[in-house]
Scaffold this motif. Structure first.
Motif, PDB file in Angstrom:
ATOM      1  N   TRP A 164      19.801  32.817   3.504  1.00 39.99           N
ATOM      2  CA  TRP A 164      19.641  31.405   3.865  1.00 39.99           C
ATOM      3  C   TRP A 164      20.780  30.638   3.197  1.00 39.99           C
ATOM      4  CZ3 TRP A 164      16.071  30.728   7.490  1.00 39.99           C
ATOM      5  CH2 TRP A 164      14.965  31.566   7.545  1.00 39.99           C
ATOM      6  N   ALA A 165      21.707  30.123   3.969  1.00 34.45           N
ATOM      7  CA  ALA A 165      22.883  29.437   3.424  1.00 34.45           C
ATOM      8  C   ALA A 165      22.656  27.927   3.433  1.00 34.45           C
ATOM      9  CB  ALA A 165      24.125  29.791   4.241  1.00 34.45           C
ATOM     10  N   TRP A 166      23.032  27.301   2.313  1.00 28.71           N
ATOM     11  CA  TRP A 166      22.891  25.851   2.200  1.00 28.71           C
ATOM     12  C   TRP A 166      24.021  25.325   1.335  1.00 28.71           C
ATOM     13  CZ3 TRP A 166      18.559  22.462  -0.350  1.00 28.71           C
ATOM     14  CH2 TRP A 166      18.431  21.273   0.368  1.00 28.71           C
ATOM     15  N   ALA A 167      24.132  24.014   1.305  1.00 28.72           N
ATOM     16  CA  ALA A 167      25.233  23.376   0.581  1.00 28.72           C
ATOM     17  C   ALA A 167      25.076  23.556  -0.927  1.00 28.72           C
ATOM     18  CB  ALA A 167      25.302  21.895   0.924  1.00 28.72           C
ATOM     19  N   GLU A 168      26.144  23.924  -1.578  1.00 28.47           N
ATOM     20  CA  GLU A 168      26.145  24.029  -3.032  1.00 28.47           C
ATOM     21  C   GLU A 168      25.927  22.637  -3.632  1.00 28.47           C
ATOM     22  OE1 GLU A 168      28.967  26.118  -6.426  1.00 28.47           O
ATOM     23  OE2 GLU A 168      29.865  25.361  -4.570  1.00 28.47           O
ATOM     24  N   GLY A 169      25.056  22.563  -4.623  1.00 27.79           N
ATOM     25  CA  GLY A 169      24.827  21.295  -5.293  1.00 27.79           C
ATOM     26  C   GLY A 169      23.751  20.438  -4.665  1.00 27.79           C
ATOM     27  N   THR A 221      27.285  23.523   5.060  1.00 29.87           N
ATOM     28  CA  THR A 221      28.107  23.033   3.952  1.00 29.87           C
ATOM     29  C   THR A 221      27.842  21.560   3.665  1.00 29.87           C
ATOM     30  OG1 THR A 221      29.844  24.617   4.539  1.00 29.87           O
ATOM     31  CG2 THR A 221      30.472  22.822   3.078  1.00 29.87           C
ATOM     32  N   SER A 222      27.566  20.789   4.704  1.00 27.54           N
ATOM     33  CA  SER A 222      27.294  19.359   4.535  1.00 27.54           C
ATOM     34  C   SER A 222      25.895  19.086   4.019  1.00 27.54           C
ATOM     35  CB  SER A 222      27.487  18.640   5.875  1.00 27.54           C
ATOM     36  OG  SER A 222      26.499  19.069   6.804  1.00 27.54           O
ATOM     37  N   GLY A 223      25.019  20.094   4.039  1.00 22.66           N
ATOM     38  CA  GLY A 223      23.635  19.884   3.659  1.00 22.66           C
ATOM     39  C   GLY A 223      22.776  19.354   4.786  1.00 22.66           C
ATOM     40  N   PHE A 224      23.352  19.296   5.996  1.00 19.02           N
ATOM     41  CA  PHE A 224      22.606  18.797   7.149  1.00 19.02           C
ATOM     42  C   PHE A 224      21.511  19.765   7.558  1.00 19.02           C
ATOM     43  CE2 PHE A 224      22.080  18.421  11.811  1.00 19.02           C
ATOM     44  CZ  PHE A 224      21.665  17.097  11.880  1.00 19.02           C
ATOM     45  N   VAL A 235      31.321  30.584   2.633  1.00 19.09           N
ATOM     46  CA  VAL A 235      32.620  30.010   2.284  1.00 19.09           C
ATOM     47  C   VAL A 235      32.433  29.101   1.070  1.00 19.09           C
ATOM     48  CG1 VAL A 235      33.449  30.132   4.667  1.00 19.09           C
ATOM     49  CG2 VAL A 235      32.229  28.082   3.884  1.00 19.09           C
ATOM     50  N   PRO A 236      33.518  28.681   0.423  1.00 21.65           N
ATOM     51  CA  PRO A 236      33.370  27.731  -0.683  1.00 21.65           C
ATOM     52  C   PRO A 236      32.550  26.515  -0.262  1.00 21.65           C
ATOM     53  CG  PRO A 236      35.613  28.558  -0.619  1.00 21.65           C
ATOM     54  CD  PRO A 236      34.928  29.102   0.606  1.00 21.65           C
ATOM     55  N   GLY A 237      31.600  26.145  -1.094  1.00 22.66           N
ATOM     56  CA  GLY A 237      30.699  25.045  -0.776  1.00 22.66           C
ATOM     57  C   GLY A 237      29.360  25.506  -0.248  1.00 22.66           C
ATOM     58  N   LEU A 238      29.238  26.813   0.047  1.00 21.62           N
ATOM     59  CA  LEU A 238      27.982  27.375   0.525  1.00 21.62           C
ATOM     60  C   LEU A 238      27.426  28.356  -0.494  1.00 21.62           C
ATOM     61  CD1 LEU A 238      28.381  28.240   4.328  1.00 21.62           C
ATOM     62  CD2 LEU A 238      26.925  26.500   3.296  1.00 21.62           C
ATOM     63  N   VAL A 239      26.117  28.364  -0.649  1.00 18.13           N
ATOM     64  CA  VAL A 239      25.455  29.326  -1.527  1.00 18.13           C
ATOM     65  C   VAL A 239      24.262  29.917  -0.791  1.00 18.13           C
ATOM     66  CG1 VAL A 239      26.162  28.273  -3.706  1.00 18.13           C
ATOM     67  CG2 VAL A 239      24.066  27.492  -2.572  1.00 18.13           C
ATOM     68  N   ALA A 240      23.825  31.076  -1.250  1.00 19.84           N
ATOM     69  CA  ALA A 240      22.619  31.703  -0.721  1.00 19.84           C
ATOM     70  C   ALA A 240      21.423  31.216  -1.533  1.00 19.84           C
ATOM     71  CB  ALA A 240      22.736  33.224  -0.803  1.00 19.84           C
ATOM     72  N   LEU A 241      20.424  30.692  -0.853  1.00 20.52           N
ATOM     73  CA  LEU A 241      19.234  30.218  -1.544  1.00 20.52           C
ATOM     74  C   LEU A 241      18.488  31.397  -2.163  1.00 20.52           C
ATOM     75  CD1 LEU A 241      17.911  27.549   0.986  1.00 20.52           C
ATOM     76  CD2 LEU A 241      19.172  27.176  -1.140  1.00 20.52           C
ATOM     77  N   SER A 242      18.009  31.211  -3.363  1.00 17.86           N
ATOM     78  CA  SER A 242      17.317  32.273  -4.096  1.00 17.86           C
ATOM     79  C   SER A 242      15.856  32.346  -3.666  1.00 17.86           C
ATOM     80  CB  SER A 242      17.407  32.019  -5.590  1.00 17.86           C
ATOM     81  OG  SER A 242      16.599  30.899  -5.937  1.00 17.86           O
ATOM     82  N   PRO A 243      15.176  33.456  -3.998  1.00 18.76           N
ATOM     83  CA  PRO A 243      13.738  33.557  -3.688  1.00 18.76           C
ATOM     84  C   PRO A 243      12.923  32.434  -4.305  1.00 18.76           C
ATOM     85  CG  PRO A 243      14.623  35.710  -4.273  1.00 18.76           C
ATOM     86  CD  PRO A 243      15.707  34.706  -4.563  1.00 18.76           C
ATOM     87  N   GLY A 244      13.444  31.824  -5.379  1.00 18.77           N
ATOM     88  CA  GLY A 244      12.724  30.745  -6.031  1.00 18.77           C
ATOM     89  C   GLY A 244      12.537  29.514  -5.165  1.00 18.77           C
ATOM     90  N   PRO A 282      34.036  43.698   5.341  1.00 15.53           N
ATOM     91  CA  PRO A 282      34.380  42.374   4.823  1.00 15.53           C
ATOM     92  C   PRO A 282      34.563  42.359   3.317  1.00 15.53           C
ATOM     93  CG  PRO A 282      32.035  42.505   5.170  1.00 15.53           C
ATOM     94  CD  PRO A 282      32.616  43.816   5.655  1.00 15.53           C
ATOM     95  N   VAL A 283      35.277  41.363   2.829  1.00 13.42           N
ATOM     96  CA  VAL A 283      35.337  41.093   1.395  1.00 13.42           C
ATOM     97  C   VAL A 283      34.070  40.342   1.044  1.00 13.42           C
ATOM     98  CG1 VAL A 283      36.590  39.922  -0.429  1.00 13.42           C
ATOM     99  CG2 VAL A 283      37.846  40.986   1.434  1.00 13.42           C
ATOM    100  N   ARG A 284      33.268  40.890   0.158  1.00 13.65           N
ATOM    101  CA  ARG A 284      31.965  40.298  -0.135  1.00 13.65           C
ATOM    102  C   ARG A 284      32.019  39.461  -1.402  1.00 13.65           C
ATOM    103  NH1 ARG A 284      31.021  45.493   1.664  1.00 13.65           N
ATOM    104  NH2 ARG A 284      29.835  45.605   3.613  1.00 13.65           N
ATOM    105  N   LYS A 285      31.859  38.171  -1.241  1.00 13.82           N
ATOM    106  CA  LYS A 285      31.787  37.276  -2.393  1.00 13.82           C
ATOM    107  C   LYS A 285      30.624  36.329  -2.133  1.00 13.82           C
ATOM    108  CE  LYS A 285      36.763  37.345  -3.285  1.00 13.82           C
ATOM    109  NZ  LYS A 285      37.991  36.544  -3.367  1.00 13.82           N
ATOM    110  N   ALA A 286      29.635  36.368  -2.981  1.00 11.00           N
ATOM    111  CA  ALA A 286      28.461  35.532  -2.745  1.00 11.00           C
ATOM    112  C   ALA A 286      27.936  34.969  -4.041  1.00 11.00           C
ATOM    113  CB  ALA A 286      27.369  36.340  -2.063  1.00 11.00           C
TER     114      ALA A 286
END
Length: 289
Positions: A164-169, A221-224, A235-244, A282-286
Motif C-alpha cells: 500500500w503506497a502513500w505519501a511520505e510524511g 505521492t500527493s497524499g490524494f 519513488v522518492p516521496g512514497l512509502v509502503a504503509l506498515s501493518p500498524g 528491478p532495483v529494489r529500494k523501499a
C-alpha cells in the motif's frame, strides 16, 4: 585479472540491494554470492562494502570499482555478440504491462537490437489480460506482465511484495473510507486490493481511476489516494504503509514472461527471453512508513 563472474555478483548485489535478492536473480545460493564478494575483496586487498546488521553501503573503493565493473560486463556482452556473428533476424511483437514499460526495459531492448542488428522488436503497452488475448489471437509473440495469483504459464522473472503506497510524511491516521488510486478493470493489483479490503471489512472508494503508472504515483505521492503497487515502483516521496496502519497484507507480485506456443522465430524468441531473464530484475529500494 578481475574475474567477470565475481564482478557480476558484485554489481548484482548493489543493484538488488541485498545478498539474498542477488542470489535469487543469479540463480545462486546466498553463501556463493558472499563468497564471490570475499574473493573479489581479497584480490583487491580492500573492502568494497561497509556492512551493518541490516544494510550495507559502498566504500570509496567500491564506488570506484562499480563503474569499472559495469563497463567491463557491458564490453563482455557486446564482444560476445559481435564475435559470435549472430544470425538472428526477424521481428518480435512484445506486449508489456503499462507499469513495466519503464526506462530499464527500453534500455534493455535497445541493447538487444544493437547486438542483433537484423532483429527488430515492436512493443505494445496495455493491460496484461488484453495483451494475453492478443497473443492468443496471433497478434503478439510475447507478453511481459504481473499477476498476484498464478494463472499463466511462462517464465517467472522475479517476485516482489505488493504494498500500500502513500505519501511520505502524511498523517499516521488513514482516511475513512479509504481513498484508492486504481487501474481500470481487469487489473491484478486492483482485484487483490479490493478483495483484501472487503475481507477485512474496510470501507473504500475509488478516488482516482488511473490510466498510467505516472498518474497513480502522482495520486499517492500527493497524499490524494493510497495505491497498491509493487515495492520496486516506490519513488522518492512514497512509502509502503506498515501493518500498524491496519490495512490487510497484500500478496507478492509475480512478473512473468509468457510466449506464444508457436512462433516462426524461435531462435530470436529464445535470445530475447534470455536477455530479459538475466537483465530485467528491478532495483529494489523501499521504505516503510
Amino acid at each position: 585479472m578481475l574475474d567477470l563472474l565475481l564482478l557480476r555478483s558484485f554489481v548484482t548485489i548493489i543493484e538488488e540491494g541485498s545478498f539474498t535478492a542477488a542470489a535469487n536473480r543469479l540463480h545462486l545460493t546466498q553463501p556463493a554470492i558472499s563468497g564471490h564478494l570475499r574473493r573479489l575483496e581479497s584480490q583487491l586487498g580492500k573492502p568494497l562494502l561497509q556492512r551493518t546488521t541490516r544494510s550495507f553501503q559502498l566504500t570509496p573503493e567500491g564506488e570506484s570499482l562499480l563503474s569499472y565493473a559495469r563497463a567491463m560486463l557491458a564490453l563482455n556482452r557486446d564482444a560476445l555478440a559481435q564475435l559470435t556473428s549472430s544470425s538472428f533476424h526477424g521481428c518480435l511483437r512484445l506486449g508489456v504491462a503499462e507499469d513495466l514499460a519503464n526506462e530499464r526495459l527500453m534500455t534493455t531492448l535497445k541493447r538487444f537490437m544493437k547486438r542483433h542488428p537484423l532483429a527488430d522488436v515492436e512493443v505494445r503497452v496495455g493491460i496484461p489480460s488484453d495483451l494475453l488475448t492478443s497473443m492468443r489471437q496471433g497478434h503478439l509473440d510475447m507478453v511481459l506482465g504481473a499477476q498476484c495469483v498464478e494463472q499463466e504459464a511462462g517464465i517467472c522473472l522475479w517476485r516482489e511484495p505488493l504494498v500500500w503506497a502513500w505519501a511520505e510524511g502524511e498523517s499516521c491516521e488513514l482516511p475513512s473510507p479509504l481513498p484508492l488510486a486504481l487501474f481500470p478493470e481487469p487489473c491484478p493489483y486492483r482485484e487483490i486490493a479490493l478483495a483484501q479490503l472487503a475481507m477485512a471489512g474496510i470501507a473504500q472508494h475509488t478516488a482516482m481511476l488511473c490510466v498510467s503508472g505516472a498518474g497513480m504515483r502522482a495520486a499517492a505521492t500527493s497524499g490524494f489516494a493510497i495505491a497498491p503497487m509493487p515495492v520496486s515502483q516506490l519513488v522518492p516521496g512514497l512509502v509502503a504503509l506498515s501493518p500498524g496502519h491496519g490495512l490487510p497484507a497484500l500478496p507478492d507480485v509475480e512478473v512473468r514472461l509468457v510466449s506464444a506456443a508457436s512462433n516462426d522465430e524461435q531462435g530470436l524468441l529464445a535470445a530475447l527471453t534470455d536477455v530479459l531473464v538475466t537483465e530485467l530484475a528491478p532495483v529494489r529500494k523501499a521504505e516503510t512508513a
